[in-house]
Design a protein around this motif. Structure first.
Motif, short mmCIF file in Angstrom:
data_model
loop_
_atom_site.label_atom_id
_atom_site.label_comp_id
_atom_site.label_asym_id
_atom_site.label_seq_id
_atom_site.Cartn_x
_atom_site.Cartn_y
_atom_site.Cartn_z
N ALA A 1 19.23 12.71 66.93
CA ALA A 1 20.33 11.84 67.29
C ALA A 1 20.41 10.63 66.35
CB ALA A 1 20.18 11.36 68.74
N GLU A 2 19.26 10.17 65.86
CA GLU A 2 19.25 9.05 64.92
C GLU A 2 19.93 9.44 63.61
OE1 GLU A 2 18.78 5.17 64.28
OE2 GLU A 2 18.07 6.20 66.08
N ALA A 3 19.75 10.68 63.18
CA ALA A 3 20.43 11.15 61.98
C ALA A 3 21.94 11.17 62.17
CB ALA A 3 19.91 12.54 61.59
N VAL A 4 22.39 11.57 63.36
CA VAL A 4 23.83 11.58 63.65
C VAL A 4 24.37 10.15 63.62
CG1 VAL A 4 25.57 12.16 65.37
CG2 VAL A 4 23.63 13.69 65.00
N ARG A 5 23.63 9.20 64.17
CA ARG A 5 24.08 7.80 64.13
C ARG A 5 24.22 7.32 62.69
NH1 ARG A 5 19.94 7.32 68.19
NH2 ARG A 5 20.84 7.11 70.28
N SER A 6 23.29 7.73 61.85
CA SER A 6 23.37 7.34 60.44
C SER A 6 24.62 7.89 59.78
CB SER A 6 22.12 7.83 59.70
OG SER A 6 22.20 7.55 58.32
N HIS A 7 24.98 9.13 60.08
CA HIS A 7 26.20 9.71 59.51
C HIS A 7 27.45 8.99 60.03
CE1 HIS A 7 24.88 13.26 57.20
NE2 HIS A 7 23.87 13.33 58.06
N ILE A 8 27.46 8.62 61.31
CA ILE A 8 28.61 7.91 61.87
C ILE A 8 28.77 6.56 61.18
CG2 ILE A 8 29.51 6.81 63.95
CD1 ILE A 8 28.22 9.03 65.59
N VAL B 1 16.74 8.69 56.64
CA VAL B 1 16.97 8.82 58.07
C VAL B 1 17.83 10.02 58.42
CG1 VAL B 1 18.98 7.31 58.02
CG2 VAL B 1 17.68 7.52 60.13
N GLU B 2 18.67 10.47 57.51
CA GLU B 2 19.53 11.61 57.80
C GLU B 2 18.74 12.90 57.96
OE1 GLU B 2 22.52 11.85 54.85
OE2 GLU B 2 23.46 9.94 55.37
N HIS B 3 17.50 12.88 57.56
CA HIS B 3 16.64 14.06 57.68
C HIS B 3 15.59 13.89 58.78
CE1 HIS B 3 18.21 15.90 53.95
NE2 HIS B 3 18.33 14.65 53.55
N LEU B 4 15.79 12.92 59.66
CA LEU B 4 14.88 12.73 60.79
C LEU B 4 15.02 13.89 61.77
CD1 LEU B 4 12.87 10.49 61.74
CD2 LEU B 4 14.72 9.66 63.21
N ARG B 5 13.90 14.48 62.13
CA ARG B 5 13.91 15.65 63.03
C ARG B 5 13.81 15.20 64.47
NH1 ARG B 5 9.08 19.36 61.71
NH2 ARG B 5 9.96 20.33 63.57
N PRO B 6 14.39 15.96 65.41
CA PRO B 6 14.17 15.67 66.83
C PRO B 6 12.72 15.92 67.18
CG PRO B 6 15.39 17.73 66.56
CD PRO B 6 15.32 17.08 65.20
N LEU B 7 12.13 15.01 67.94
CA LEU B 7 10.69 15.10 68.24
C LEU B 7 10.43 14.50 69.60
CD1 LEU B 7 7.95 15.94 66.98
CD2 LEU B 7 7.73 13.58 66.17
N PHE C 1 10.45 7.38 65.80
CA PHE C 1 10.39 8.75 65.29
C PHE C 1 10.54 9.80 66.39
CE2 PHE C 1 7.92 6.08 62.39
CZ PHE C 1 8.59 6.33 61.21
N PHE C 2 10.66 9.36 67.64
CA PHE C 2 10.88 10.29 68.75
C PHE C 2 12.33 10.17 69.18
CE2 PHE C 2 6.41 9.22 68.80
CZ PHE C 2 5.80 10.45 68.95
N THR C 3 13.14 11.16 68.86
CA THR C 3 14.57 11.13 69.18
C THR C 3 14.99 12.45 69.81
OG1 THR C 3 15.18 11.95 66.99
CG2 THR C 3 15.05 9.56 67.27
N SER C 4 16.11 12.37 70.53
CA SER C 4 16.64 13.57 71.17
C SER C 4 17.31 14.47 70.13
CB SER C 4 17.64 13.18 72.25
OG SER C 4 18.68 12.38 71.70
N ALA C 5 17.59 15.70 70.55
CA ALA C 5 18.14 16.71 69.64
C ALA C 5 19.64 16.86 69.84
CB ALA C 5 17.44 18.05 69.85
N ILE C 6 20.35 17.07 68.73
CA ILE C 6 21.78 17.39 68.73
C ILE C 6 21.94 18.79 68.13
CG2 ILE C 6 24.04 16.77 67.87
CD1 ILE C 6 22.99 14.81 69.89
N ARG D 1 30.12 18.49 58.73
CA ARG D 1 28.76 18.24 58.22
C ARG D 1 27.69 19.01 58.99
NH1 ARG D 1 28.14 12.05 56.11
NH2 ARG D 1 30.14 11.90 55.00
N GLY D 2 28.13 19.74 60.01
CA GLY D 2 27.18 20.58 60.73
C GLY D 2 26.69 20.02 62.04
#
Length: 516
Positions: free
Chosen positions: A450-457, A391-397, A434-439, A481-482
């Motif tokens: 945004a889902e990848a950011v949630r996973s890191h949090i 999930v940490e590699h989920l792209r914004p789509l 699989f459709f998430t906003s971009a950070i 972490r970028g």
């Protein structure tokens, strides 16, 4: 200009929502299980429709059915072709634009006379889950190696029926009538939501009689049922366990202090030392704050995947779950039999409508399957890093990005991804996941999901240990972490995942250590 009657010819264009067009749009948004119910209704209404046999019934012993291509997609070998003979497939958008049921070529071929592909993992020797490790004979599933366990699938008795049965064994007369009214006012969690005073006034009985009956109901199973507050519910369970001493009573009366973590104040109120307080807290944790949920309640229906995605040696295999998607055929022999018999004008028109409706339904279902496969294939292409790395590699789509790639309208992609789930090696996910906003990345690189950011949090909080991380500290760590993200956004994501603030987590950790 003279006044008088006259005839004018005018030409105009308008979009007409035909029943066939409305049906095609509706089918796209339905899940496989909803499609199954829809097809069952159509089979009852249209005599020319019949349920077709699955591929598993035509399989050769010891091997898969003969046939050529499946829906596997090799990303190294180019795009998958969903057409026949290399012709460009008819998309759902084009199908909706035409809407001409009579002009559609009937798809009522005889599946027993033709050779078709093995179009679902559920039909293959790998099993229903396509070799992803989902064994049907799982605990609590109602299935076993010897077949379905019908006893496990029996509907549970409701909480009200369970309590009324106990009331009938210990009460009678007016007390039983009062008990039935008390039971009707108990919610699914087991709490009494009525007012004894209002019940006494409505029934014309003394208040103490209502209180007496309520006290009897509070002795029923499950223990704690019929309580009016959380403290009363816990007290009933403590009395049943013979742990309701004066110190425990004072602790239960001050649950708000326990929630705030005011342990020194609680020890003074209860008159106990640290060891006794830890023992009392451990005892409280054994009690059920919602005892009514043990009995009855709505049965939780498991989510059934509409698609299977599995990794192969040459790429990714994407297949529809035909176990929940029955085939539909047009019975042309029955149509010929009816058409050759004596019939009037109305009967002939009705038979033609049935044939046109049947042809359209089969065509619409076929195009629905092709459209879902097309969208799913593009999703796997766009989110391949997620399927391989997590999930940490989920792209914004966005829906528009997928629609532009596959040449369809954004609304079509939205309908296709609604109420549909996909099973892969990483679990079961809704297509909308699989459709998430971009950070924006802090180093100016590509934006992240945004889902990848949630996973890191979630990972940072899970590994914080005794050093509780504040939201400001989380912002700093995420920036390392970028991820360029504001503090309020971190708080919003944290609360959405059900994670408390740093103060709440510190208090919870202190209570856990004290009770350990």
């Amino acid at each position: 200009m003279g006044l008088g009657p006259r005839l004018d010819l005018r030409q105009s264009q308008s979009l007409v929502m035909t029943p066939q067009l409305q049906q095609a749009i509706k089918l796209l948004a339905l899940s496989n299980l909803e499609i199954e119910a829809f097809i069952a209704e159509e089979l009852e209404k249209n005599p020319l429709l019949e349920a077709g046999a699955g591929d598993s019934e035509r399989a050769e012993p010891g091997g898969e059915p003969e046939g050529a291509a499946d829906f596997a997609e090799d990303f190294d070998g180019g795009d998958a072709s969903f057409g026949d003979g290399g012709d460009e497939p008819i998309t759902s958008d084009r199908l909706m634009e035409t809407g001409d049921a009579g002009a559609d070529a009937p798809l009522d071929v005889d599946y027993d006379a033709e050779v078709f592909q093995h179009d679902s993992i559920s039909d293959s020797p790998r099993g229903l889950d396509g070799g992803l490790g989902m064994d049907m004979a799982t605990p609590g599933s109602g299935y076993s190696e010897d077949g379905p366990d019908f006893g496990a699938m029996t509907e549970d008795i409701s909480l009200q029926d369970h309590l009324l049965a106990q009331a009938g064994s210990v009460l009678s007369g007016n007390d039983l009538v009062i008990a039935s009214m008390v039971v009707d006012l108990i919610d699914e969690a087991g709490y009494f939501t009525g007012s004894p005073l209002e019940m006494a006034q409505r029934l014309g009985v003394p208040l103490f009689q209502i209180e007496q009956v309520l006290a009897v109901v509070q002795t029923f199973e499950p223990t704690g049922v019929g309580a009016r507050t959380l403290a009363e519910c816990i007290a009933l369970q403590a009395k049943e366990a013979d742990r309701y001493d004066p110190a425990m009573a004072r602790l239960i009366d001050n649950l708000d202090l326990l929630a705030r973590g005011a342990l020194p104040q609680l020890r003074r109120i209860c008159g106990v030392d640290e060891e006794d307080m830890a023992d009392m807290i451990r005892e409280l944790r054994n009690y059920d704050p919602k005892p009514g949920l043990k009995i009855g309640g709505a049965r939780i229906q498991p989510v059934t995947p509409d698609l299977f995605i599995a990794r192969t040696g040459s790429g990714w295999a994407i297949e529809l779950n035909s176990a929940t998607l029955p085939r539909v055929l047009v019975n042309r022999s029955y149509y010929v039999e009816l058409a050759s018999g004596p019939q009037d004008k109305n009967s002939k028109a009705w038979l033609s409508d049935c044939l046109a409706s049947a042809n359209w339904l089969v065509k619409a279902l076929d195009q629905r399957a092709r459209t879902i496969m097309k969208v799913a294939t593009e999703l796997v292409k766009q989110q391949e890093a997620f399927f391989t790395k997590g999930v940490e590699h989920l792209r914004p789509l966005t829906l528009k990005a997928v629609a532009d790639e596959i040449g369809m309208h954004e609304s079509t992609v939205s309908r296709v991804t609604s109420n549909k789930y996909v099973m892969c090696e990483r679990g079961l996910f809704e297509l909308k996941y699989f459709f998430t906003s971009a950070i924006q990345a802090s180093d100016g690189g590509d934006a992240v999901s945004a889902e990848a950011v949630r996973s890191h949090i979630a990972k940072l909080i899970a590994g914080e240990g005794d050093d509780i991380l504040s939201d400001d500290k989380l912002v700093e760590l995420l920036k390392v972490r970028g991820f360029d993200i504001a503090r309020r956004t971190v708080a919003k994501y944290r609360e959405a995942m059900g994670l408390g603030s740093s103060v709440q987590r510190r208090r919870q950790r202190a209570l856990t250590k004290h009770a350990a």
